[in-house]
Design an enzyme around this catalytic site. Structure first.
Site, short mmCIF file in Angstrom:
data_model
loop_
_atom_site.label_atom_id
_atom_site.label_comp_id
_atom_site.label_asym_id
_atom_site.label_seq_id
_atom_site.Cartn_x
_atom_site.Cartn_y
_atom_site.Cartn_z
N ASP A 67 0.82 -1.21 0.00
CA ASP A 67 0.00 0.00 0.00
C ASP A 67 0.85 1.26 0.00
OD1 ASP A 67 0.96 -0.39 2.58
OD2 ASP A 67 -0.99 -0.86 3.44
N ASN A 136 -7.04 -3.44 14.51
CA ASN A 136 -8.47 -3.67 14.18
C ASN A 136 -8.64 -4.82 13.18
OD1 ASN A 136 -7.52 -2.60 11.81
ND2 ASN A 136 -9.00 -0.93 11.66
N HIS A 138 -6.93 -5.18 10.30
CA HIS A 138 -6.70 -4.90 8.87
C HIS A 138 -5.42 -5.54 8.37
CE1 HIS A 138 -4.55 -0.76 9.63
NE2 HIS A 138 -3.66 -1.65 9.34
N GLU A 143 -9.56 -2.19 5.54
CA GLU A 143 -10.17 -1.94 6.84
C GLU A 143 -11.39 -2.85 7.03
OE1 GLU A 143 -8.51 -0.34 8.79
OE2 GLU A 143 -7.95 1.68 8.16
C1 GLP Z 1 -0.39 -0.03 8.81
C2 GLP Z 1 -0.15 -0.73 7.44
C3 GLP Z 1 -0.25 -2.22 7.57
C4 GLP Z 1 0.43 -2.65 8.86
C5 GLP Z 1 -0.40 -2.21 10.02
C6 GLP Z 1 0.19 -2.52 11.37
O1 GLP Z 1 -1.34 0.96 8.81
N1 GLP Z 1 -0.90 -0.29 6.33
O2 GLP Z 1 0.34 -2.83 6.43
O3 GLP Z 1 0.54 -4.04 8.89
O4 GLP Z 1 -0.79 -0.86 9.90
O5 GLP Z 1 1.19 -1.62 11.70
P1 GLP Z 1 2.24 -1.84 12.83
O6 GLP Z 1 3.14 -2.94 12.35
O7 GLP Z 1 2.97 -0.53 12.95
O8 GLP Z 1 1.51 -2.21 14.06
#
Ligand code: GLP
Length: 261
Positions: A67, A136, A138, A143
């Site tokens: 993304d 959450n 995702h 989402e």
């Molecule tokens: C972000 C990304 C995800 C990631 C997630 C968790 O917003 N778009 O690809 O896996 O949130 O993030 P973190 O590893 O900082 O907890």
């Protein structure tokens, strides 16, 4: 879904980096799907180290990130392009022309999403997709409520995600609320998936993903339909799982079968 519970965050990174290295050693021109966020940072450090020690080369490897934010340029320090360059690409022997992220500044974002899918298909599809997990549930920026068949598209970030990611932005900086993300359907087409999660703030999402019902309200639960997913988590993230002993027995069996083959 294979669930591997390890002691610490450092062990998650070692285990995950080893799977990625095995993939690239077996197929030097492998197509890797990559993720951003805090979770993969230690894994990328491991990969950098192993590359610098000449244990693995990424010269022929292609990468597609999950993304990218919409509305900030790739040179912005908050862009996922900057994140990937800084944490991985600039530190390893990969050809920068083989590293792809969706262009969140494209004039026609729908056309960009279609183009991104075509690029992945032209590369032969993703061999191994690395995923983090939103608290959450995702994956990528899919989402809760995202279609389980969704493709690469523009997505609106949820309040939970905006709050979680606000830690990276100072109050005077503009935090994007839209992103281009691979869809859940796109992710499920990867030949292998490796998802990593650590910490107590991920425990609920891990429980929903592994033991909860398949639901668009828990996007990661879609991985229950994928036949080659490995979930690597630390003990704290695994704390709400009810069947850890069984997952451990499954893992012993997998190791035993591999040793005999
Ligand atoms: C972000 C990304 C995800 C990631 C997630 C968790 O917003 N778009 O690809 O896996 O949130 O993030 P973190 O590893 O900082 O907890």
């Amino acid at each position: 879904m294979q669930v591997v519970v390890v002691e610490s965050e450092a062990d998650v990174a070692i285990c995950c980096a080893n799977l990625i290295v095995d993939e690239v050693l077996a197929k030097p021109n492998a197509v890797l799907g990559l993720a951003t966020g805090s979770s993969p940072v230690s894994t990328y450090k491991q990969l950098v180290q192993l590359n610098q020690q000449a244990e693995v080369s990424f010269k022929e490897t292609k990468t597609f990130n999950l993304d990218e934010y919409i509305g900030i340029s790739s040179s912005d320090r908050h862009s996922y392009r900057s994140f990937m360059d800084g944490n991985l690409f600039n530190e390893i022997d990969i050809n920068p022309n083989n590293t792809f992220l969706p262009d969140g500044m494209a004039d026609d974002l729908q056309a960009e999403a279609i183009k991104y899918e075509s690029l992945i298909a032209a590369a032969g599809g993703v061999d191994l997709q690395l995923l983090g997990l939103g608290s959450n549930g995702h994956i990528g920026f899919n989402e809760p409520s995202s279609s389980l068949n969704s493709r690469t598209r523009v997505t609106t970030l949820s309040d939970d995600t905006l709050t979680a990611n606000s830690r990276f932005f100072t109050p005077d900086e503009n935090q994007p609320s839209l992103a281009l993300t691979m869809g859940i359907g796109t992710i499920l087409e990867a030949k292998k998936v490796v998802l990593i999660a650590t910490g107590s703030h991920k425990a609920e999402a891990v429980k929903g993903m592994v033991e909860g019902p398949l639901s668009a309200f828990n996007p990661a639960s879609a991985l229950q339909q994928h036949n080659a997913t490995v979930v690597i988590i630390d003990k704290v993230a695994a704390s709400l799982l009810q069947h850890c002993d069984y997952y451990q027995r499954v893992n012993h069996q997998i190791v035993k079968l591999a040793a005999n083959s």
